[in-house]
Design a protein around this motif. Structure first.
Motif, short mmCIF file in Angstrom:
data_model
loop_
_atom_site.label_atom_id
_atom_site.label_comp_id
_atom_site.label_asym_id
_atom_site.label_seq_id
_atom_site.Cartn_x
_atom_site.Cartn_y
_atom_site.Cartn_z
N SER A 1 -2.51 1.95 -6.23
CA SER A 1 -3.74 2.67 -6.52
C SER A 1 -3.36 4.00 -7.16
CB SER A 1 -4.52 2.93 -5.23
OG SER A 1 -5.60 3.80 -5.50
N LEU B 1 5.20 7.32 4.63
CA LEU B 1 5.59 6.54 3.46
C LEU B 1 6.17 5.19 3.90
CD1 LEU B 1 5.96 6.80 0.34
CD2 LEU B 1 8.30 7.51 0.83
N PRO C 1 11.42 9.06 -2.25
CA PRO C 1 10.34 9.38 -3.18
C PRO C 1 9.04 8.67 -2.84
CG PRO C 1 11.92 7.88 -4.19
CD PRO C 1 12.50 8.29 -2.89
N ILE C 2 7.93 9.33 -3.13
CA ILE C 2 6.60 8.72 -2.98
C ILE C 2 6.26 8.08 -4.33
CG2 ILE C 2 4.14 9.22 -2.63
CD1 ILE C 2 5.03 11.57 -0.82
N ARG C 3 5.80 6.83 -4.25
CA ARG C 3 5.54 6.07 -5.49
C ARG C 3 4.14 5.48 -5.50
NH1 ARG C 3 9.91 1.57 -5.31
NH2 ARG C 3 9.67 1.81 -3.07
N TRP C 4 3.55 5.45 -6.69
CA TRP C 4 2.27 4.77 -6.84
C TRP C 4 2.10 4.37 -8.30
CZ3 TRP C 4 2.87 10.01 -6.68
CH2 TRP C 4 2.19 10.80 -7.62
N ALA D 1 4.86 -0.41 -0.38
CA ALA D 1 5.85 0.65 -0.61
C ALA D 1 5.53 1.43 -1.89
CB ALA D 1 7.25 0.05 -0.70
N VAL D 2 5.04 0.71 -2.90
CA VAL D 2 4.52 1.38 -4.09
C VAL D 2 3.01 1.23 -4.01
CG1 VAL D 2 4.45 1.46 -6.61
CG2 VAL D 2 6.55 0.75 -5.45
N LEU D 3 2.35 2.32 -3.78
CA LEU D 3 0.91 2.29 -3.58
C LEU D 3 0.23 1.73 -4.83
CD1 LEU D 3 -0.68 3.41 -1.13
CD2 LEU D 3 -1.17 5.41 -2.53
#
Lengths: 167, 439
Positions: A160, A45, B186-189, A156-158
């Motif tokens: 997609s 991540l 957290p994982i974010r998208w 950091a914020v994908l």
């Protein structure tokens, strides 16, 4: 660092280009043949911190083994893989390839820059994934194989809705 | 937007929902004011900021906030905007600090938000009251089993009252052992989808699994055990839904949500007897806290197909997710996995890998959900598509159960169909109709 003039460097490039051709051509079963039994495929991540490497050592988006990558490829054939219906059109652009000797004689550490374009169906907006790949290539029975890949993306914020493709 | 217009968007009795609620700019603007600016919103888990000086950057609706733990241990939620000119004072996702300094003119704040320093202070000639100009704090911050919630509504009901019977359900997930904590940041998208589609799906759309996630059956991975099981739908007054799915009596592959045996004694000690006995027969707990916090703990049968040792029958994972609105037709998804600290290390690793293979942007389940919700959002933006009514009418005649060990009431599954989504959209409409001063 191994010089671009070294035959070994050309062999690495040939491997990376052939691999990208398989991925962009949707030949995932053939791609799996390029992986070692003990492959580690990780997508850590990306985080925004005051200092440090910019990638979390606690959290990953993907942490794959050969078995789980095979499962992902088998999934694509079920008729229920909606994220890949229609299949993504990808273009892997691999540049800035740096090759260094590995810890073991039969291994090479290969770092490259990666830009993947992904288009879907009739959509006019595309996804761009940009980052660095840190690969470990190992010579097995005279052929180079991928033994480890860590993908460090620059978002950091994908941006997609999924990672349904392979880097 | 007129009251009558909002009233026509959802018909709970008939189970009909207008496509407009998934992509209309006016409706979305009202949502931000009437729902996100007034609800209790999840901002962080206590384990993310364990020590004084720790902070994380978060969103409350579209407002950027800092969730911090002050020197005395107190948790605060602060608007991430300098009181001088409004610039962001914290640009990191997380960290530890003594103070936040605005990069524009240098106003400096403590980690608790007090304004500590103003350059050229003497030039204000005593006209600047620094005690009034700390980072704007959310007036209400409360926790439930380690989950930190905040609200901009000073008169909001207490969090425990807001959560209602779901606080009891949360005990089984977040307070069953001494330390249930997050795994990393957290994982974010982002996804081109309306936030409500994620929330309503987790509120209780159980019957999408067979088709949306049909690859599991197609690959022969054992997933849903056959046989009739006792399952419950637990609604709460403030629009929350919990779904507790049981194992069939003769096919309980992993009691206690397939959690590792090593933590069962600790669970028995901490939980009340009703919670503990109920959990023995459960394989999934899933739901949504209104508006946008979803939770899921599910047993993965055929576990070794996903991760872990070859003889592993079942294991589970626990996740929280926020569907953050970023416009009428975009959302930012924030996801956490949580783990019992006392679980064995091998189990934690297997659970993590299983989770990542099923959920998050790389997860084989979640990416198919994203495809559905994105398609719906985009597809319903055109005039003819907006004329159709969306169908949420399955199981309209369901009646509450007589026997339910928890607080509140519950419905039995199967047979209640789309009740969870009807209740979610019904509550959404109620909140949208509540004008200023009617909370």
């Amino acid at each position: 660092m191994i010089s671009p003039a070294d035959p070994c460097y050309a062999e690495v490039l040939e491997f990376l280009y052939a691999e990208a051709e398989l991925l962009d051509g949707g030949q995932f079963s053939e791609w799996l043949e390029l992986l070692t039994e003990d492959i580690r495929y990780r997508l850590p991540l990306t985080v925004t911190r005051k200092s440090g490497p910019g990638h979390s050592d606690e959290s990953e988006i993907m942490r794959e083994t050969l078995a789980s990558l095979q499962l992902r490829v088998r999934r694509l054939t079920t008729g229920f893989a909606w994220s890949e219906t229609p299949p993504s059109r990808t273009r892997h652009l691999i540049t800035n390839v740096r090759v260094r000797p590995g810890e073991r004689a039969e291994e090479l550490n290969v770092t490259s820059n990666l830009l993947v374009y992904r288009g879907r169906g009739s959509e006019t907006t595309a996804d761009l994934f940009c980052g660095e790949r840190q690969d470990l290539l190992r010579r097995v029975d005279g052929r180079l194989k991928l033994a480890s890949r860590t993908i460090l993306l620059d978002q950091a914020v994908l941006a997609s809705r999924d990672v349904s493709i392979f880097f | 937007m007129h009251t009558a217009e909002i009233a026509g968007l959802v018909d709970v009795e008939a189970g009909l929902v207008s496509p407009r609620i998934f992509n209309d700019r006016t409706i979305h603007g009202l949502e931000l004011e009437r729902i996100f600016a007034r609800s209790w919103l999840f901002v962080a888990h206590e384990s993310e900021i364990p020590a004084p000086g720790d902070f994380v950057s978060r969103l409350m609706g579209t407002d950027g906030v800092i969730v911090s733990r002050g020197a005395e241990g107190q948790i605060r939620v602060l608007l991430n905007a300098c009181r001088h000119r409004g610039r962001r004072v914290c640009m990191q996702d997380a960290g530890k600090t003594a103070q936040f300094k605005c990069p524009y003119h240098g106003w400096t704040y403590s980690v608790s938000g007090e304004l500590l320093g103003v350059p050229f202070f003497e030039s204000y000639q005593g006209q600047l009251d620094m005690s009034e100009l700390g980072l704007l704090p959310a007036p209400r911050v409360e926790t439930c089993h380690g989950l930190i919630f905040a609200s901009w509504d000073e008169s909001a009901v207490p969090l425990s009252e807001y959560l209602g019977p779901l606080a009891w359900v949360f005990g089984m997930l977040f307070d069953r052992t001494n330390a249930v904590e997050v795994v990393g940041p957290p994982i974010r998208w982002v996804a081109p989808a309306n936030w409500k589609l994620g929330a309503a799906n987790f509120a209780g759309d159980g019957h999408h699994v067979a088709v949306t996630h049909g690859f599991v059956n197609s690959l022969g991975i054992k997933r849903t055990p056959r046989g009739r099981a006792v399952s419950y739908v637990v609604p709460a007054e403030h629009g929350h839904l919990g779904n507790l799915g049981g194992w069939p009596a003769d096919a309980n592959d992993g009691p206690f949500l397939a959690l590792p045996q090593e933590i069962w004694p600790e669970m028995e000690q901490r939980l009340d007897a009703k919670q503990f006995e109920l959990m023995r027969g459960l394989r999934v707990i899933v739901g949504n806290i209104f508006p946008n916090l979803s939770f899921l703990e599910t047993a993965a049968t055929g576990a070794h197909e996903w991760a872990g040792p070859e003889d592993l029958a079942s294991m589970s994972f626990l996740t929280l997710r926020l569907w953050q609105p970023r416009g009428p037709d975009w959302m930012e998804v924030w996801t956490w996995q949580l783990m019992d600290r006392s679980a064995p290390d091998w189990w934690k690793q297997a659970s993590r890998e299983c989770y990542l293979r099923e959920f998050g942007p790389g997860g084989m389940f979640e990416q198919d959900d994203m495809a559905n919700w994105s398609s719906i959002t985009q597809n319903l933006e055109s005039p003819a598509a907006r004329r159709i009514s969306l169908q949420y009418g399955m199981g309209l005649g369901a009646l509450p159960l007589e026997e339910w060990p928890g607080p509140g009431l519950a419905y039995a599954k199967p047979g209640v169909g789309e009740i969870s989504e009807r209740l979610f959209y019904g509550h959404w409409q109620k909140r949208m109709l509540s004008g200023e001063g009617q909370r």
